[in-house]
Design a protein around this motif. Structure first.
Motif, PDB file in Angstrom:
ATOM      1  N   LYS A  66     -18.373  -2.939 -13.251  1.00 46.68           N
ATOM      2  CA  LYS A  66     -17.769  -1.747 -12.625  1.00 46.68           C
ATOM      3  C   LYS A  66     -16.732  -2.166 -11.579  1.00 46.68           C
ATOM      4  CE  LYS A  66     -18.926   2.404 -10.007  1.00 46.68           C
ATOM      5  NZ  LYS A  66     -19.960   3.097  -9.204  1.00 46.68           N
ATOM      6  N   THR A  67     -17.082  -3.177 -10.759  1.00 45.92           N
ATOM      7  CA  THR A  67     -16.163  -3.657  -9.714  1.00 45.92           C
ATOM      8  C   THR A  67     -14.965  -4.355 -10.343  1.00 45.92           C
ATOM      9  OG1 THR A  67     -18.048  -3.978  -8.224  1.00 45.92           O
ATOM     10  CG2 THR A  67     -15.981  -5.024  -7.595  1.00 45.92           C
ATOM     11  N   VAL A  68     -15.200  -5.091 -11.435  1.00 45.96           N
ATOM     12  CA  VAL A  68     -14.090  -5.760 -12.139  1.00 45.96           C
ATOM     13  C   VAL A  68     -13.073  -4.713 -12.595  1.00 45.96           C
ATOM     14  CG1 VAL A  68     -13.431  -7.063 -14.197  1.00 45.96           C
ATOM     15  CG2 VAL A  68     -15.407  -7.794 -12.846  1.00 45.96           C
ATOM     16  N   ASP A  69     -13.561  -3.595 -13.159  1.00 44.98           N
ATOM     17  CA  ASP A  69     -12.663  -2.522 -13.609  1.00 44.98           C
ATOM     18  C   ASP A  69     -11.905  -1.915 -12.422  1.00 44.98           C
ATOM     19  OD1 ASP A  69     -13.474  -2.899 -16.198  1.00 44.98           O
ATOM     20  OD2 ASP A  69     -14.918  -1.228 -16.215  1.00 44.98           O
ATOM     21  N   GLN A  70     -12.647  -1.716 -11.336  1.00 44.03           N
ATOM     22  CA  GLN A  70     -12.046  -1.140 -10.118  1.00 44.03           C
ATOM     23  C   GLN A  70     -10.944  -2.055  -9.573  1.00 44.03           C
ATOM     24  OE1 GLN A  70     -15.017  -0.411  -7.119  1.00 44.03           O
ATOM     25  NE2 GLN A  70     -13.570   0.541  -5.687  1.00 44.03           N
ATOM     26  N   LEU A  71     -11.246  -3.358  -9.515  1.00 41.06           N
ATOM     27  CA  LEU A  71     -10.274  -4.334  -8.997  1.00 41.06           C
ATOM     28  C   LEU A  71      -9.061  -4.448  -9.924  1.00 41.06           C
ATOM     29  CD1 LEU A  71     -12.631  -7.192  -7.733  1.00 41.06           C
ATOM     30  CD2 LEU A  71     -11.149  -5.762  -6.309  1.00 41.06           C
ATOM     31  N   SER A  72      -9.319  -4.413 -11.230  1.00 40.32           N
ATOM     32  CA  SER A  72      -8.216  -4.490 -12.205  1.00 40.32           C
ATOM     33  C   SER A  72      -7.216  -3.368 -11.979  1.00 40.32           C
ATOM     34  CB  SER A  72      -8.750  -4.414 -13.639  1.00 40.32           C
ATOM     35  OG  SER A  72      -9.556  -5.530 -13.914  1.00 40.32           O
ATOM     36  N   ALA A  73      -7.739  -2.159 -11.727  1.00 32.95           N
ATOM     37  CA  ALA A  73      -6.875  -0.999 -11.472  1.00 32.95           C
ATOM     38  C   ALA A  73      -6.102  -1.183 -10.161  1.00 32.95           C
ATOM     39  CB  ALA A  73      -7.717   0.277 -11.422  1.00 32.95           C
ATOM     40  N   MET A  74      -6.793  -1.696  -9.150  1.00 31.03           N
ATOM     41  CA  MET A  74      -6.151  -1.914  -7.847  1.00 31.03           C
ATOM     42  C   MET A  74      -5.059  -2.986  -7.938  1.00 31.03           C
ATOM     43  SD  MET A  74      -9.603  -1.822  -5.528  1.00 31.03           S
ATOM     44  CE  MET A  74      -9.021  -1.648  -3.857  1.00 31.03           C
ATOM     45  N   TYR A  75      -5.351  -4.061  -8.675  1.00 29.72           N
ATOM     46  CA  TYR A  75      -4.367  -5.140  -8.839  1.00 29.72           C
ATOM     47  C   TYR A  75      -3.131  -4.636  -9.588  1.00 29.72           C
ATOM     48  CZ  TYR A  75      -8.028  -8.567  -7.505  1.00 29.72           C
ATOM     49  OH  TYR A  75      -8.997  -9.279  -6.837  1.00 29.72           O
ATOM     50  N   LYS A  76      -3.375  -3.755 -10.559  1.00 31.06           N
ATOM     51  CA  LYS A  76      -2.260  -3.205 -11.350  1.00 31.06           C
ATOM     52  C   LYS A  76      -1.336  -2.374 -10.458  1.00 31.06           C
ATOM     53  CE  LYS A  76      -1.414  -0.996 -15.807  1.00 31.06           C
ATOM     54  NZ  LYS A  76      -1.993  -0.266 -16.947  1.00 31.06           N
ATOM     55  N   THR A  77      -1.939  -1.556  -9.594  1.00 33.11           N
ATOM     56  CA  THR A  77      -1.179  -0.717  -8.657  1.00 33.11           C
ATOM     57  C   THR A  77      -0.391  -1.574  -7.673  1.00 33.11           C
ATOM     58  OG1 THR A  77      -2.937   0.940  -8.805  1.00 33.11           O
ATOM     59  CG2 THR A  77      -1.387   1.183  -6.982  1.00 33.11           C
ATOM     60  N   LEU A  78      -0.972  -2.709  -7.317  1.00 35.89           N
ATOM     61  CA  LEU A  78      -0.353  -3.634  -6.356  1.00 35.89           C
ATOM     62  C   LEU A  78       0.954  -4.223  -6.895  1.00 35.89           C
ATOM     63  CD1 LEU A  78      -1.124  -4.788  -3.547  1.00 35.89           C
ATOM     64  CD2 LEU A  78      -2.285  -6.647  -4.720  1.00 35.89           C
ATOM     65  N   ASN A  79       1.011  -4.423  -8.226  1.00 38.37           N
ATOM     66  CA  ASN A  79       2.210  -4.999  -8.856  1.00 38.37           C
ATOM     67  C   ASN A  79       2.574  -6.340  -8.200  1.00 38.37           C
ATOM     68  OD1 ASN A  79       4.070  -4.854 -10.859  1.00 38.37           O
ATOM     69  ND2 ASN A  79       5.159  -3.054 -10.072  1.00 38.37           N
ATOM     70  N   TYR A  80       1.615  -7.219  -8.167  1.00 31.58           N
ATOM     71  CA  TYR A  80       1.699  -8.474  -7.409  1.00 31.58           C
ATOM     72  C   TYR A  80       2.918  -9.325  -7.756  1.00 31.58           C
ATOM     73  CZ  TYR A  80       0.046 -12.887  -5.319  1.00 31.58           C
ATOM     74  OH  TYR A  80      -0.064 -14.038  -4.570  1.00 31.58           O
ATOM     75  N   ASP A  81       3.236  -9.422  -9.030  1.00 28.91           N
ATOM     76  CA  ASP A  81       4.354 -10.275  -9.471  1.00 28.91           C
ATOM     77  C   ASP A  81       5.710  -9.795  -8.969  1.00 28.91           C
ATOM     78  OD1 ASP A  81       2.594 -11.923 -10.742  1.00 28.91           O
ATOM     79  OD2 ASP A  81       2.864 -11.017 -12.721  1.00 28.91           O
ATOM     80  N   LYS A  82       5.782  -8.525  -8.576  1.00 30.36           N
ATOM     81  CA  LYS A  82       7.056  -7.964  -8.100  1.00 30.36           C
ATOM     82  C   LYS A  82       7.216  -8.108  -6.577  1.00 30.36           C
ATOM     83  CE  LYS A  82       8.717  -6.017 -11.958  1.00 30.36           C
ATOM     84  NZ  LYS A  82       7.925  -6.755 -12.947  1.00 30.36           N
ATOM     85  N   ILE A  83       6.157  -8.533  -5.885  1.00 27.88           N
ATOM     86  CA  ILE A  83       6.232  -8.692  -4.424  1.00 27.88           C
ATOM     87  C   ILE A  83       6.902 -10.035  -4.107  1.00 27.88           C
ATOM     88  CG2 ILE A  83       4.885  -8.826  -2.271  1.00 27.88           C
ATOM     89  CD1 ILE A  83       2.630  -7.304  -3.777  1.00 27.88           C
ATOM     90  N   SER A  84       7.800 -10.047  -3.132  1.00 32.21           N
ATOM     91  CA  SER A  84       8.492 -11.288  -2.779  1.00 32.21           C
ATOM     92  C   SER A  84       7.509 -12.303  -2.190  1.00 32.21           C
ATOM     93  CB  SER A  84       9.602 -11.016  -1.759  1.00 32.21           C
ATOM     94  OG  SER A  84       9.044 -10.742  -0.485  1.00 32.21           O
ATOM     95  N   GLN A  85       7.834 -13.577  -2.363  1.00 31.16           N
ATOM     96  CA  GLN A  85       6.985 -14.647  -1.845  1.00 31.16           C
ATOM     97  C   GLN A  85       6.847 -14.535  -0.329  1.00 31.16           C
ATOM     98  OE1 GLN A  85       5.811 -16.162  -4.378  1.00 31.16           O
ATOM     99  NE2 GLN A  85       4.631 -17.879  -3.575  1.00 31.16           N
ATOM    100  N   LYS A  86       7.936 -14.156   0.324  1.00 32.64           N
ATOM    101  CA  LYS A  86       7.934 -14.008   1.786  1.00 32.64           C
ATOM    102  C   LYS A  86       6.941 -12.927   2.220  1.00 32.64           C
ATOM    103  CE  LYS A  86      10.940 -13.028   5.717  1.00 32.64           C
ATOM    104  NZ  LYS A  86      12.273 -12.538   6.156  1.00 32.64           N
TER     105      LYS A  86
END
Length: 333
Positions: free
Chosen positions: A52-72
């Motif tokens: 359940k937490t894995v699914d929750q985190l997956s959704a949160m990570y998707k919203t975060l769009n980590y790869d699009k955030i600058s390294q800085k």
């Protein structure tokens, strides 16, 4: 709400969700969150976190769009979250990140005093790496992104080293980290440069320091004195040292014993007293201490003694830079 605040809250929700699921410290959850995001996969060990937490985190990570955030921005958010980890996990005040102003002061001196060549640089009390990474990032930026530094770090706290490892990656820096007591023999060959915000307090293991000249005659010895001695023992001949130290180490009863000993061992270069307002009370005041080991082309110069003063940080740094240039020119005439 500005973008950084929004990002911080998004990451914070990811970290606290994982922390609750794994029942670990905030620092551990922070390290694992960034590992998950960097690897693009949520680590599951012995059924934790649960599906359940894995699914929750997956959704949160998707919203975060980590790869699009600058390294800085990633590095900045991680620094803020590291500060929260140190506070929330009830860690020692010595593990608090070093203020940015201090890293700028050290970087200014390093640009003047160090040769423009490949150098090994280490911090024997690295913590989460804030000071070392900030200084080296500034030097790289001033040198057209050229990386001349092989980095090493020592700390006796594995969780802090995990944070330092993630922070190095986010700052595009390579480092070798060692988990050990820095008072014991180092596994690193003599570095060219040492940068450190020394931990302040007593060192409890008296047996380890019986051969140290800076040990106390009775009771426990000061860790910051012992570590300075250990730094000198392990430094390359002619190597440079940039330390953030308590003001009490340089003056008063402690300073009366320590400073003559230090002046006999190394060539003092500069002491920069930091602004009073940076510290809650006068007992916490600190200075930047800069010295060079004997040997190679090391020279005895006039010591630059100054205080960082001004109505704001920009003015204080401008004044310091003027004094530094004057001192450097005079010393090298």
């Amino acid at each position: 709400m500005n973008n950084m605040e929004h990002l911080f809250n998004q990451f914070l929700n990811c970290v606290t969700t994982l922390q609750e699921a794994l029942n670990v410290s905030f620092g551990e959850a922070l390290t694992e969150t960034f590992d998950n995001l960097e690897n693009g996969k949520i680590k599951v060990e012995m059924g934790a976190p649960d599906p359940k937490t894995v699914d929750q985190l997956s959704a949160m990570y998707k919203t975060l769009n980590y790869d699009k955030i600058s390294q800085k921005d990633k590095a900045q958010v991680f620094t803020y979250l590291t500060l929260k980890a140190i506070n929330d996990d009830g860690r020692d005040a010595n593990q608090m990140p070093t203020p940015q102003l201090i890293s700028i002061v050290i970087a200014l001196f390093m640009q003047k005093l160090l040769p423009n060549r490949q150098l090994t640089v280490m911090d024997p009390a690295i913590g989460a790496g804030n000071l070392l990474y900030s200084v080296i990032s500034q030097l790289k930026a001033a040198n057209h992104s050229k990386d001349l530094y092989q980095l090493y770090g020592i700390d006796n706290d594995e969780e802090m080293l995990d944070l330092a490892d993630v922070a190095a990656h986010l700052n595009n820096l390579n480092i070798e980290l060692y988990c050990q007591d820095a008072i014991l023999p180092w596994m690193i060959e003599q570095p060219d440069v040492i940068i450190s915000d020394l931990p302040v307090g007593f060192y409890p293991l008296d047996e380890n320091v019986k051969h140290f000249a800076t040990k106390s005659k009775t009771g426990h010895s000061f860790a910051h004195l012992l570590l300075t001695e250990q730094i000198i023992k392990n430094l390359k001949p002619g190597g440079m040292v940039f330390l953030v130290v308590p003001q009490s180490m340089l003056s008063g009863k402690t300073g009366a014993d320590f400073m003559p000993w230090l002046a006999n061992k190394v060539y003092l270069k500069a002491i920069v007293e930091l602004p009073d307002k940076m510290f809650k009370n006068k007992f916490n005041q600190k200075s930047v201490l800069i010295f060079q080991n004997h040997g190679e082309n090391a020279t005895l110069d006039n010591v630059m003694l100054t205080k960082l003063e001004g109505n704001n940080e920009e003015e204080a740094l401008f004044k310091l830079n003027v004094k530094l240039n004057e001192w450097y020119t005079k010393t090298n005439d």
